[in-house]
Design an enzyme around this catalytic site. Structure first.
Site, PDB file in Angstrom:
ATOM      1  N   GLN A   1       0.881  -1.174   0.000  1.00 48.14           N
ATOM      2  CA  GLN A   1       0.000   0.000   0.000  1.00 48.14           C
ATOM      3  C   GLN A   1       0.914   1.219   0.000  1.00 48.14           C
ATOM      4  OE1 GLN A   1      -3.233   0.885  -0.360  1.00 48.14           O
ATOM      5  NE2 GLN A   1      -2.476   2.962  -0.124  1.00 48.14           N
TER       6      GLN A   1
ATOM      7  N   GLN B   1       0.301   4.518  -1.225  1.00 45.86           N
ATOM      8  CA  GLN B   1      -0.228   5.844  -0.913  1.00 45.86           C
ATOM      9  C   GLN B   1      -0.265   6.029   0.592  1.00 45.86           C
ATOM     10  OE1 GLN B   1      -4.263   6.650  -2.238  1.00 45.86           O
ATOM     11  NE2 GLN B   1      -3.914   8.825  -2.328  1.00 45.86           N
TER      12      GLN B   1
ATOM     13  N   GLY C   1     -10.607   0.198   2.101  1.00 44.32           N
ATOM     14  CA  GLY C   1     -11.670  -0.437   1.350  1.00 44.32           C
ATOM     15  C   GLY C   1     -11.174  -0.778  -0.046  1.00 44.32           C
TER      16      GLY C   1
ATOM     17  N   GLU D   1      -6.730   2.472  -5.726  1.00 44.23           N
ATOM     18  CA  GLU D   1      -6.858   2.599  -7.171  1.00 44.23           C
ATOM     19  C   GLU D   1      -5.574   2.291  -7.927  1.00 44.23           C
ATOM     20  OE1 GLU D   1      -6.882   4.981  -4.845  1.00 44.23           O
ATOM     21  OE2 GLU D   1      -6.082   6.887  -5.561  1.00 44.23           O
TER      22      GLU D   1
ATOM     23  N   HIS E   1     -15.881   3.829  -7.193  1.00 45.38           N
ATOM     24  CA  HIS E   1     -14.947   4.853  -6.692  1.00 45.38           C
ATOM     25  C   HIS E   1     -13.534   4.597  -7.223  1.00 45.38           C
ATOM     26  CE1 HIS E   1     -13.327   7.685  -3.609  1.00 45.38           C
ATOM     27  NE2 HIS E   1     -12.275   6.883  -3.708  1.00 45.38           N
ATOM     28  N   GLU E   2     -13.060   3.382  -7.044  1.00 40.11           N
ATOM     29  CA  GLU E   2     -11.681   3.099  -7.474  1.00 40.11           C
ATOM     30  C   GLU E   2     -11.549   3.208  -8.991  1.00 40.11           C
ATOM     31  OE1 GLU E   2      -9.876   3.370  -5.058  1.00 40.11           O
ATOM     32  OE2 GLU E   2     -11.266   2.814  -3.465  1.00 40.11           O
TER      33      GLU E   2
ATOM     34  N   HIS F   1     -11.130   6.765 -10.118  1.00 41.70           N
ATOM     35  CA  HIS F   1      -9.758   7.278  -9.985  1.00 41.70           C
ATOM     36  C   HIS F   1      -8.959   7.111 -11.288  1.00 41.70           C
ATOM     37  CE1 HIS F   1      -9.160   8.683  -5.922  1.00 41.70           C
ATOM     38  NE2 HIS F   1      -9.590   7.566  -5.357  1.00 41.70           N
TER      39      HIS F   1
ATOM     40  N   GLU G   1      -9.670  12.890  -4.298  1.00 38.37           N
ATOM     41  CA  GLU G   1     -10.781  12.165  -3.661  1.00 38.37           C
ATOM     42  C   GLU G   1     -12.134  12.846  -3.825  1.00 38.37           C
ATOM     43  OE1 GLU G   1     -10.437   9.192  -2.900  1.00 38.37           O
ATOM     44  OE2 GLU G   1      -8.247   9.031  -2.750  1.00 38.37           O
TER      45      GLU G   1
ATOM     46  N   ASP H   1      -1.473  11.282   5.811  1.00 37.13           N
ATOM     47  CA  ASP H   1      -2.638  10.497   6.201  1.00 37.13           C
ATOM     48  C   ASP H   1      -3.679  11.331   6.953  1.00 37.13           C
ATOM     49  OD1 ASP H   1      -2.579   7.848   5.426  1.00 37.13           O
ATOM     50  OD2 ASP H   1      -2.873   7.164   7.498  1.00 37.13           O
TER      51      ASP H   1
ATOM     52  N   TYR I   1     -13.135  13.970   0.707  1.00 35.41           N
ATOM     53  CA  TYR I   1     -14.064  13.120  -0.042  1.00 35.41           C
ATOM     54  C   TYR I   1     -15.419  13.803  -0.235  1.00 35.41           C
ATOM     55  CZ  TYR I   1     -10.867   9.163   0.597  1.00 35.41           C
ATOM     56  OH  TYR I   1      -9.780   8.338   0.557  1.00 35.41           O
TER      57      TYR I   1
HETATM   58  N1  BES Z   1      -6.923   6.305  -2.605  1.00 33.87           N
HETATM   59  C1  BES Z   1      -7.819   5.954  -1.564  1.00 33.87           C
HETATM   60  C2  BES Z   1      -7.158   5.255  -0.420  1.00 33.87           C
HETATM   61  C3  BES Z   1      -6.067   6.046   0.271  1.00 33.87           C
HETATM   62  C4  BES Z   1      -6.153   7.412   0.472  1.00 33.87           C
HETATM   63  C5  BES Z   1      -4.950   5.391   0.743  1.00 33.87           C
HETATM   64  C6  BES Z   1      -5.129   8.094   1.113  1.00 33.87           C
HETATM   65  C7  BES Z   1      -3.935   6.068   1.376  1.00 33.87           C
HETATM   66  C8  BES Z   1      -4.015   7.435   1.564  1.00 33.87           C
HETATM   67  C9  BES Z   1      -8.959   5.095  -2.100  1.00 33.87           C
HETATM   68  O1  BES Z   1      -9.386   5.432  -3.368  1.00 33.87           O
HETATM   69  C10 BES Z   1     -10.141   5.325  -1.217  1.00 33.87           C
HETATM   70  O2  BES Z   1     -10.576   6.437  -1.152  1.00 33.87           O
HETATM   71  N2  BES Z   1     -10.626   4.286  -0.556  1.00 33.87           N
HETATM   72  C11 BES Z   1     -11.780   4.380   0.318  1.00 33.87           C
HETATM   73  C12 BES Z   1     -13.014   3.900  -0.364  1.00 33.87           C
HETATM   74  C13 BES Z   1     -13.937   4.944  -0.865  1.00 33.87           C
HETATM   75  C14 BES Z   1     -15.227   4.347  -1.375  1.00 33.87           C
HETATM   76  C15 BES Z   1     -14.193   6.097   0.036  1.00 33.87           C
HETATM   77  C16 BES Z   1     -11.550   3.453   1.483  1.00 33.87           C
HETATM   78  O3  BES Z   1     -10.629   2.651   1.445  1.00 33.87           O
HETATM   79  O4  BES Z   1     -12.301   3.534   2.435  1.00 33.87           O
HETATM   80 ZN    ZN Z   2     -10.340   7.331  -3.383  1.00 31.85          ZN
END
Ligand code: BES
Ligand code: ZN
Length: 623
Positions: A161, A163, A290, A293, A317-318, A321, A340, A397, A405
């Site tokens: 992972q 990101q 969850g 991408e 969602h993914e 992206h 996001e 983070d 979002y």
């Molecule tokens: N890119 C994000 C996950 C992420 C963001 C990882 C920042 C590390 C740092 C991914 O696209 C995401 O937003 N996942 C969400 C799901 C979404 C439906 C809101 C999640 O994992 O909850």
């Molecule tokens: Zn996302």
């Protein structure tokens, strides 16, 4: 090995290696460049445009070992240095341009969150830098799973992972979303396991455990991804499919049958899908998110395998992206909302195409609830409720909140309502075309918006306030869902003392259930939860979203009969979004905290570092 002392480096920086390097102000910078507070890299001097990775996956040692060759976009000038990001990487040697002689290089001091800069002195005309290295067993991007943590139970698993700034824990690179590169990789794994990357992927296990990858589209480092495990492939359509462990692969293929339709819908809205294939990888439940991408290969939690396709908006969602984020990328993590917020907006548009307006409205209504709740928790006057963030000196983070979002998506919805859907969609399509395979800052977005849509923006739209002021704007769009209003009526009857037997829920979808559970007062007593549990067996639900919402209520009420389910959930699922509210609720009472710490002691080794960091903080966990 010739190492460079800090004094030598200072000297080099000061005199520009004999005057051949232009001063920083004069160096050509791309139009949307902004300094990235989360990277040591110096792309304005030397920019990496391609990686060639050669890695051996050592499950016993929990290390990746090998080398990466970084190719620069232009030959170096005398005295130029290449600065790479590293974090807990063991650097074994650096050579230039295919030669054997050790280059002059230096690892700088470790900085919190960021790791250590690796500075390499380039020779005139250097174009290639080869770094031999290995990752640390505690590399934060990587999770090494024992066989017991997988569905199959007999083979280990590795997942990455990257990101936001964790790519540097497994590849020395310019770990900033402002730099893009193509890559190739040769990966050696134990025979019988399949390796997959954010690249062109194999669909079957090789005999010798060697895999060769090519990623022809340029990506930023946070989209570097690797997974290794016992995996099978099922096609979903001509350009999409799903990888999962054998016990899950049929269920996964059924759950994600709508993916080809989602791709078609997204393309109708925002132009061609530019990444070749779109495949999914269902990971073991310890995956901290969850979804992620990773280009060509979205990584997914298995907790969205509900059996009824009710949680697939996460895949939308993914997939979204592939336009917002992977194609047009936030320049720094301060601009995270550009990734996001746009993606959450497009996710909703895709779901509207697939499931209809009422369904999409329910999702928007849940998103508004998330936003109001989290903005309240952060504090409505906190600078962290601004879309444009200031994360310098902090873990990026921290920016992963409902602000990026849901407030981000709400702004795009507000813009859509202001200029009309047709013009807005036209703008977005042009925006993706104009900025394809580039990074963009918030200021860059604002400029392009005013340039292309300025005449249509109404006077009462305070764009600057939306983007730069904290809190929630008065003109936040408020979706009204008729389905949720019907749920509200039942909710009112029950909370007013009604019988659980009178609740008409047989036709409720997952989203109506979530709305119902979120609408229950947090101080609903245990006896009343017992009534609901007897009637609807909520503690036994196989739907992770419903279960997580229910368990949170159970913790607030001290409803003990749900605790075995809670313990099973906390020890089998590592998805941070679920863990965080549950541990937070438990930590509110002394008894709860004691119970949580006992469960956490067992669960913690199974969580990814990303989730561990969050829960350690909630429980005050040390060592
Ligand atoms: N890119 C994000 C996950 C992420 C963001 C990882 C920042 C590390 C740092 C991914 O696209 C995401 O937003 N996942 C969400 C799901 C979404 C439906 C809101 C999640 O994992 O909850
Ligand atoms: Zn996302």
């Amino acid at each position: 090995m010739r190492r460079l002392t800090p004094a030598m480096l200072l000297l080099l920086a000061a005199c520009g290696g004999g005057g051949a390097t232009p001063p920083a102000e004069e160096a050509a910078a791309p139009p949307e460049a902004a300094p990235d507070p989360h990277s040591f890299a110096n792309p304005e001097v030397a920019r990496v445009e391609r990686l060639e990775l050669e890695l051996e996956v050592d499950f016993a040692a929990r290390r990746l070992a090998g080398e990466v060759e970084l190719e620069l976009s232009a030959p170096a000038a005398a005295g130029d240095t290449l600065v790479l990001d590293t974090h807990r990487l063991e650097i074994l040697g650096v050579t230039l341009d295919g030669g054997d002689a050790e280059a002059r290089w230096e690892l700088g001091a470790e900085q919190p969150h960021l790791g250590r800069p690796l500075t390499v002195v380039l020779e005139p005309d250097s174009r290639r830098v080869r770094v031999r290295y290995r990752s640390d067993p505690a590399a934060e991007a990587l999770q090494w799973l024992d066989p017991e943590q997988t569905a199959g139970g007999s083979r280990p698993f590795l997942l990455s992972q990257s990101q936001a700034i964790l790519a540097r824990t497994w590849v020395p690179c310019q770990d900033t979303p402002a730099v893009r590169f193509t890559y190739s990789a040769t990966v050696r794994v134990p025979p019988g396991l399949l390796a997959l990357m954010s690249a062109e992927n194999p669909t079957a296990t090789s005999d010798d455990g060697v895999y060769r990858f090519e990623m022809p589209q340029p990506i930023p480092s946070y989209l570097l991804a690797l997974a290794v495990g016992e995996l099978e492939f099922r096609a979903l359509g001509p350009r999409s499919g799903v990888y999962a462990e054998p016990p899950l692969v049929e269920a996964a293929a059924a759950e994600f049958a709508d993916v080809p339709a989602m791709i078609a819908a997204a393309e109708r809205l925002y132009g061609p899908y530019r990444w070749g294939r779109y495949d999914l990888l269902v990971l073991p439940p310890s995956f901290p998110f969850g979804g992620m991408e990773n280009p060509r290969l979205t990584f997914l939690t298995p907790t969205i395998l509900a059996g009824d396709r009710s949680l697939v908006s996460l895949v939308a969602h993914e997939l979204a992206h592939s336009w917002s984020g992977n194609l047009v990328t936030n320049a720094t993590w301060n601009d995270f909302w550009l990734n996001e917020g746009f993606t959450s907006y497009i996710e909703n548009r895709i779901m509207e195409e697939i499931e209809g307006a009422e369904y999409a409205e329910m999702l928007r209504s849940l998103s508004l609830q998330d936003l109001e709740q989290e903005a309240g928790e952060i504090g409505l006057d906190s600078p962290d409720t601004r879309l444009a963030l200031e994360l310098a000196g902090r873990n990026p983070d921290d920016g992963m909140t409902a602000i990026a979002y849901d407030k981000g998506a709400a702004l795009l919805r507000r813009l859509e309502e202001a200029v009309g859907r047709e013009r807005w969609d036209e703008f977005l399509r042009a925006y993706f075309d104009a900025n394809a395979f580039r990074s963009i800052t918030t200021a860059g977005f604002e400029r392009q918006l005013r340039e292309r849509l300025g005449d249509a923006l109404p006077d009462d739209l305070d764009l600057d306030g939306w983007i730069h002021a904290p809190g929630l704007p008065a003109d936040l769009p408020r979706p009204g869902s008729a389905a949720f209003e019907r749920v509200d009526a039942q909710l009112a009857a029950w909370t007013g003392g009604g019988d659980a037997g009178a609740i008409q829920a047989s036709a409720w979808t997952t989203h109506e259930w979530l709305h119902f559970l979120r609408g229950l007062p947090r101080d609903t007593p245990a006896e009343r939860l017992a009534e609901l549990d007897r009637r609807f067996a909520l503690s036994d639900t196989g739907n992770s979203e419903i279960l997580a919402a229910w368990l949170e209520l159970a913790v607030h009420a001290g409803y003990r009969p749900a605790y075995p389910a809670l313990e099973r959930f906390l020890t089998s699922v590592g998805r941070r979004k679920f863990l965080k509210p549950l541990y937070t609720a438990l930590a509110e009472t002394e008894d709860g905290k004691t119970w949580a710490r006992r469960v956490y002691a067992t669960a913690r080794p199974g969580y990814h570092a990303i989730s561990r960091n969050t829960i350690d903080e909630i429980l005050g966990w040390e060592g």
